[in-house]
Design a protein around this motif. Structure first.
Motif, PDB file in Angstrom:
ATOM      1  N   THR A 181     -10.328 -10.283   8.346  1.00 59.73           N
ATOM      2  CA  THR A 181      -8.915 -10.655   8.220  1.00 59.73           C
ATOM      3  C   THR A 181      -8.062  -9.466   8.648  1.00 59.73           C
ATOM      4  OG1 THR A 181      -8.773  -9.943   5.905  1.00 59.73           O
ATOM      5  CG2 THR A 181      -9.363 -12.239   6.311  1.00 59.73           C
ATOM      6  N   THR A 182      -6.837  -9.756   9.014  1.00 60.55           N
ATOM      7  CA  THR A 182      -5.889  -8.716   9.412  1.00 60.55           C
ATOM      8  C   THR A 182      -4.983  -8.393   8.239  1.00 60.55           C
ATOM      9  OG1 THR A 182      -5.898  -9.497  11.707  1.00 60.55           O
ATOM     10  CG2 THR A 182      -4.054  -8.108  11.025  1.00 60.55           C
ATOM     11  N   TYR A 183      -4.848  -7.099   7.954  1.00 62.79           N
ATOM     12  CA  TYR A 183      -3.977  -6.704   6.847  1.00 62.79           C
ATOM     13  C   TYR A 183      -2.844  -5.829   7.347  1.00 62.79           C
ATOM     14  CZ  TYR A 183      -6.513  -2.191   6.847  1.00 62.79           C
ATOM     15  OH  TYR A 183      -7.079  -0.994   7.193  1.00 62.79           O
ATOM     16  N   SER A 184      -1.702  -5.943   6.650  1.00 66.21           N
ATOM     17  CA  SER A 184      -0.505  -5.180   7.021  1.00 66.21           C
ATOM     18  C   SER A 184       0.342  -4.996   5.770  1.00 66.21           C
ATOM     19  CB  SER A 184       0.275  -5.911   8.130  1.00 66.21           C
ATOM     20  OG  SER A 184       0.668  -7.200   7.684  1.00 66.21           O
ATOM     21  N   GLY A 185       1.585  -4.600   5.948  1.00 67.44           N
ATOM     22  CA  GLY A 185       2.468  -4.384   4.808  1.00 67.44           C
ATOM     23  C   GLY A 185       2.824  -2.923   4.666  1.00 67.44           C
ATOM     24  N   VAL A 238       5.766  -9.288  -7.837  1.00 66.19           N
ATOM     25  CA  VAL A 238       6.117  -8.077  -8.577  1.00 66.19           C
ATOM     26  C   VAL A 238       5.392  -6.894  -7.946  1.00 66.19           C
ATOM     27  CG1 VAL A 238       6.475  -9.334 -10.733  1.00 66.19           C
ATOM     28  CG2 VAL A 238       4.226  -8.370 -10.225  1.00 66.19           C
ATOM     29  N   GLN A 239       5.766  -5.692  -8.364  1.00 66.44           N
ATOM     30  CA  GLN A 239       5.078  -4.485  -7.929  1.00 66.44           C
ATOM     31  C   GLN A 239       4.039  -4.096  -8.997  1.00 66.44           C
ATOM     32  OE1 GLN A 239       5.571  -2.389  -5.009  1.00 66.44           O
ATOM     33  NE2 GLN A 239       6.517  -4.307  -4.328  1.00 66.44           N
ATOM     34  N   GLY A 240       2.832  -3.812  -8.539  1.00 65.81           N
ATOM     35  CA  GLY A 240       1.786  -3.422  -9.480  1.00 65.81           C
ATOM     36  C   GLY A 240       0.730  -2.560  -8.815  1.00 65.81           C
ATOM     37  N   LEU A 241       0.039  -1.771  -9.605  1.00 65.37           N
ATOM     38  CA  LEU A 241      -1.033  -0.933  -9.081  1.00 65.37           C
ATOM     39  C   LEU A 241      -2.181  -1.812  -8.589  1.00 65.37           C
ATOM     40  CD1 LEU A 241      -1.240   2.029 -11.642  1.00 65.37           C
ATOM     41  CD2 LEU A 241      -0.906   2.224  -9.179  1.00 65.37           C
ATOM     42  N   GLY A 242      -2.565  -1.608  -7.358  1.00 62.85           N
ATOM     43  CA  GLY A 242      -3.665  -2.388  -6.791  1.00 62.85           C
ATOM     44  C   GLY A 242      -3.225  -3.598  -6.015  1.00 62.85           C
ATOM     45  N   GLY A 243      -1.918  -3.788  -5.805  1.00 67.37           N
ATOM     46  CA  GLY A 243      -1.456  -4.934  -5.041  1.00 67.37           C
ATOM     47  C   GLY A 243      -2.107  -4.970  -3.671  1.00 67.37           C
ATOM     48  N   GLY A 244      -2.689  -6.109  -3.320  1.00 70.94           N
ATOM     49  CA  GLY A 244      -3.351  -6.251  -2.035  1.00 70.94           C
ATOM     50  C   GLY A 244      -4.858  -6.371  -2.123  1.00 70.94           C
ATOM     51  N   VAL A 245      -5.450  -6.093  -3.292  1.00 69.01           N
ATOM     52  CA  VAL A 245      -6.914  -6.137  -3.399  1.00 69.01           C
ATOM     53  C   VAL A 245      -7.446  -7.563  -3.273  1.00 69.01           C
ATOM     54  CG1 VAL A 245      -6.995  -4.043  -4.817  1.00 69.01           C
ATOM     55  CG2 VAL A 245      -6.893  -6.292  -5.926  1.00 69.01           C
ATOM     56  N   GLY A 255      -6.226  -2.035  11.260  1.00 68.41           N
ATOM     57  CA  GLY A 255      -5.518  -3.096  10.559  1.00 68.41           C
ATOM     58  C   GLY A 255      -6.366  -4.322  10.298  1.00 68.41           C
ATOM     59  N   GLU A 256      -7.688  -4.213  10.459  1.00 69.94           N
ATOM     60  CA  GLU A 256      -8.597  -5.321  10.160  1.00 69.94           C
ATOM     61  C   GLU A 256      -9.616  -4.883   9.121  1.00 69.94           C
ATOM     62  OE1 GLU A 256      -8.729  -7.933  14.277  1.00 69.94           O
ATOM     63  OE2 GLU A 256     -10.336  -6.487  13.871  1.00 69.94           O
ATOM     64  N   ILE A 257      -9.897  -5.772   8.186  1.00 64.83           N
ATOM     65  CA  ILE A 257     -10.943  -5.538   7.195  1.00 64.83           C
ATOM     66  C   ILE A 257     -12.065  -6.537   7.455  1.00 64.83           C
ATOM     67  CG2 ILE A 257      -9.644  -6.942   5.506  1.00 64.83           C
ATOM     68  CD1 ILE A 257     -11.160  -5.451   3.293  1.00 64.83           C
ATOM     69  N   THR A 258     -13.293  -6.004   7.491  1.00 66.09           N
ATOM     70  CA  THR A 258     -14.455  -6.834   7.784  1.00 66.09           C
ATOM     71  C   THR A 258     -15.530  -6.602   6.732  1.00 66.09           C
ATOM     72  OG1 THR A 258     -14.065  -6.779  10.165  1.00 66.09           O
ATOM     73  CG2 THR A 258     -16.299  -7.325   9.443  1.00 66.09           C
ATOM     74  N   PHE A 259     -16.141  -7.695   6.285  1.00 66.80           N
ATOM     75  CA  PHE A 259     -17.344  -7.606   5.456  1.00 66.80           C
ATOM     76  C   PHE A 259     -18.471  -8.328   6.169  1.00 66.80           C
ATOM     77  CE2 PHE A 259     -14.436  -6.815   1.829  1.00 66.80           C
ATOM     78  CZ  PHE A 259     -15.049  -5.662   1.350  1.00 66.80           C
ATOM     79  N   SER A 289       4.737 -14.132   2.407  1.00 64.02           N
ATOM     80  CA  SER A 289       3.586 -13.518   1.736  1.00 64.02           C
ATOM     81  C   SER A 289       4.089 -12.431   0.813  1.00 64.02           C
ATOM     82  CB  SER A 289       2.621 -12.911   2.750  1.00 64.02           C
ATOM     83  OG  SER A 289       1.672 -12.131   2.086  1.00 64.02           O
ATOM     84  N   PRO A 290       3.692 -12.407  -0.438  1.00 61.41           N
ATOM     85  CA  PRO A 290       4.185 -11.404  -1.388  1.00 61.41           C
ATOM     86  C   PRO A 290       3.612 -10.038  -1.115  1.00 61.41           C
ATOM     87  CG  PRO A 290       2.427 -12.674  -2.386  1.00 61.41           C
ATOM     88  CD  PRO A 290       2.710 -13.301  -1.058  1.00 61.41           C
ATOM     89  N   GLU A 291       2.687  -9.959  -0.217  1.00 58.27           N
ATOM     90  CA  GLU A 291       2.036  -8.673  -0.046  1.00 58.27           C
ATOM     91  C   GLU A 291       2.329  -8.092   1.335  1.00 58.27           C
ATOM     92  OE1 GLU A 291      -1.812  -9.073  -2.873  1.00 58.27           O
ATOM     93  OE2 GLU A 291      -1.874 -10.163  -1.011  1.00 58.27           O
ATOM     94  N   GLY A 292       3.582  -8.242   1.733  1.00 58.28           N
ATOM     95  CA  GLY A 292       3.993  -7.610   2.963  1.00 58.28           C
ATOM     96  C   GLY A 292       3.674  -8.396   4.206  1.00 58.28           C
ATOM     97  N   GLN A 293       3.216  -9.656   4.099  1.00 55.20           N
ATOM     98  CA  GLN A 293       2.883 -10.454   5.271  1.00 55.20           C
ATOM     99  C   GLN A 293       4.142 -11.108   5.838  1.00 55.20           C
ATOM    100  OE1 GLN A 293      -0.441 -10.527   6.410  1.00 55.20           O
ATOM    101  NE2 GLN A 293      -0.462  -8.878   4.931  1.00 55.20           N
TER     102      GLN A 293
END
Length: 529
Positions: A252-256, A309-316, A381-385, A486-490
């Protein structure tokens, strides 16, 4: 008539005469000694003291008597005891070398706790030639006079405290079993072999030492082979050798903002390199927590109770979502998965997997016969598993996953809040509207390109959320417009779009290697979705 004293005197002389005859026969015909001794036993018992003093004539140990290597002949009891004590002190000052394979350790016997009952052995030495019936005493004495030495053992012993003492001394020889490990380097797996553990058996080793102490001639060369049990590691190199094939992968592509991107990369690094044994369950939340700044997390946007909201770990959640899809392609057993409360922009509907403490988590079980290796990487900007293991599925069998929209839920009218502190006419959109959806995820199985089976994977329902607007005191009330974001910067998506943009899916490329994950630990604080 003769008085009784006459007969008593005659009886005594007759017994002495009979004893002399028996002794003579014993000396001349040695083969009849035991039989004669048995018959003469009752007679000898009454003459023991008289014979002892006549034959020994002194208060010392008879010549040619040894205790171990110590010649105590001619010594008094006190002198013999002192000689034995000196030797025992010498032994305790010595050390023993314990050998375990290629390793060894020298331990002082005094640290183990060696003891000897010196009084018992000294009294036994003194009693030699003095105890028993007359024939035994006579024979023992003659044996000594003819040069046949009598050697008595010191009988070293180790008490119950010796086990604990020895355990402390031999700790350096013990080893914990360590499992084999595997690492993906430049697209190739490297296996580090396991280490077999060593668990010393202190009781058996003490018994071995005690036996050696009572049989060795030279105390300066005392060595003992340690008795131990081997403990086998849970993971062996042979088991890891089965990890050869990529079973499935997803990108997936991640940003923010910088915080969200750092959180995605941080959580990914904790999962990368994880080994899941057959039958074992993988827990995403337990692996990537705690969600603290000390553990590398930052504040970023996240969902909480239908709001951003803002929180520690947002985006995991994007990390767990990407892993979820890789697991789907690997066809491992999903044991726990939940969709987000609101839609996300990095995968299609029903393909997400939210993380929210104990409420929402992503878990899967390795339902194969070989270990599973999870490789994760973030780049460009891409995360792969990618999931690696032993491929057993036919080569002509392929998979496809389809997100199917079932229904749409309107977000409703905007929620307007008047803030008297704002300038007149001000209108701030604090949260975009979110359309609600009900969607299903289906797995389609193809053999040689032909559809052979379709299986529903999950049904996901996303709540609708109205736009939230804050206005100044004189701002006109106007109908709010709804939009997806998207709440996470998308990038935001129009409210009437039934399905979010499709992600980039990769089931063939090998991920870039990143460091192995750090160990996770539980903390009370957990992020919202």
């Amino acid at each position: 008539m003769m008085d009784n004293n006459f007969f008593k005197t005659m009886s005594l002389h007759m017994r002495k005469g009979m004893l002399g005859v028996l002794v003579a026969f014993a000396v001349i015909g040695g083969g009849s000694y035991n039989a004669l001794a048995e018959e003469a036993g009752d007679v000898a018992d009454t003459e023991g003291q008289e014979y002892t003093q006549e034959s020994a004539g002194q208060d010392t140990i008879l010549p040619n008597v040894y205790i171990g290597d110590i010649n105590v002949g001619g010594m008094t009891i006190d002198e013999a005891r002192a000689a034995c004590t000196s030797y025992i002190n010498e032994v305790n000052a010595s050390s023993v070398k314990f050998i375990c394979g290629d390793e060894s350790v020298d331990v002082s016997l005094s640290d183990i706790g060696v003891s000897v009952d010196a009084d018992t052995v000294v009294n036994a030495a003194y009693g030699y030639g003095r105890k028993g019936n007359v024939l035994k005493r006579y024979k023992d004495t003659k044996d000594l006079e003819s040069g046949n030495a009598q050697e008595l053992d010191l009988n070293f012993s180790l008490g119950t405290d010796s086990y604990a003492n020895l355990e402390n001394q031999l700790l350096t020889l013990e080893k914990e079993a360590s499992p084999a490990s595997i690492e993906l380097i430049n697209g190739e797996f490297e296996i580090m072999p396991e280490t077999v553990g060593i668990d010393v058996d202190e009781h058996a080793t003490v018994d071995m030492l005690e036996e050696k102490l009572n049989s060795i001639d030279d105390i300066s060369d005392l060595t003992v082979e340690v008795v131990y049990n081997e403990t086998q590691p849970e993971v062996t190199g042979d088991a890891l050798s089965g990890v050869t094939d990529k079973l499935g992968s997803f990108t997936t592509t991640y940003s923010g903002d910088a915080g969200r991107m750092a959180n995605v990369e941080n959580a990914c690094s904790f999962i990368n390199g994880t080994l899941v044994m057959p039958g074992e369950e993988f827990d995403t939340d337990a692996t990537i927590r705690p969600y603290t700044e000390e553990n590398g997390y930052h504040y970023a946007a996240e969902y909480s109770n239908g709001q951003v909201v803002q929180g520690l770990g947002g985006g995991v959640c994007q990390v767990s979502t990407t892993l979820y899809n890789a697991v789907l392609y690997a066809e491992l057993e999903v044991t726990q998965r939940a969709n987000h409360s609101l839609t996300v922009g990095y995968v299609k509907l029903a393909k997400d997997a939210a993380i929210s403490g104990d409420v929402k988590n992503f878990k899967f079980r390795n339902n194969t016969d070989t270990p599973i290796y999870i490789a994760g990487a973030c780049e460009g900007g891409e995360i792969t598993f990618a999931i690696f293991g032993k491929e057993t599925r036919p080569e002509n069998r392929t998979l496809d996953f389809e997100s199917v929209l079932i229904s749409t839920i309107s977000p409703g009218e905007a929620i307007v809040t008047v803030d008297e502190s704002l300038p007149a006419g001000t209108r701030n959109v604090t949260q975009s509207a979110h359309t609600g959806y009900v969607a299903e995820l289906w797995k389609h199985v193809y053999v040689d390109g032909e559809l052979t089976d379709s299986i529903k994977v999950n049904t996901s329902q996303y709540m609708a959320s109205p736009e939230r607007v804050t206005v100044g005191p004189d701002a006109p009330e106007e109908e709010a417009f709804a939009e997806e974001a998207s709440p996470e910067g998308q990038e935001s998506v129009p409210a009437d779009a039934p399905v979010e943009p499709a992600p980039t899916e990769d089931v063939s490329e090998t991920p870039v290697d990143v460091p192995e994950p750090a160990p996770a630990e539980d903390v009370p604080e957990v992020p919202a979705e």
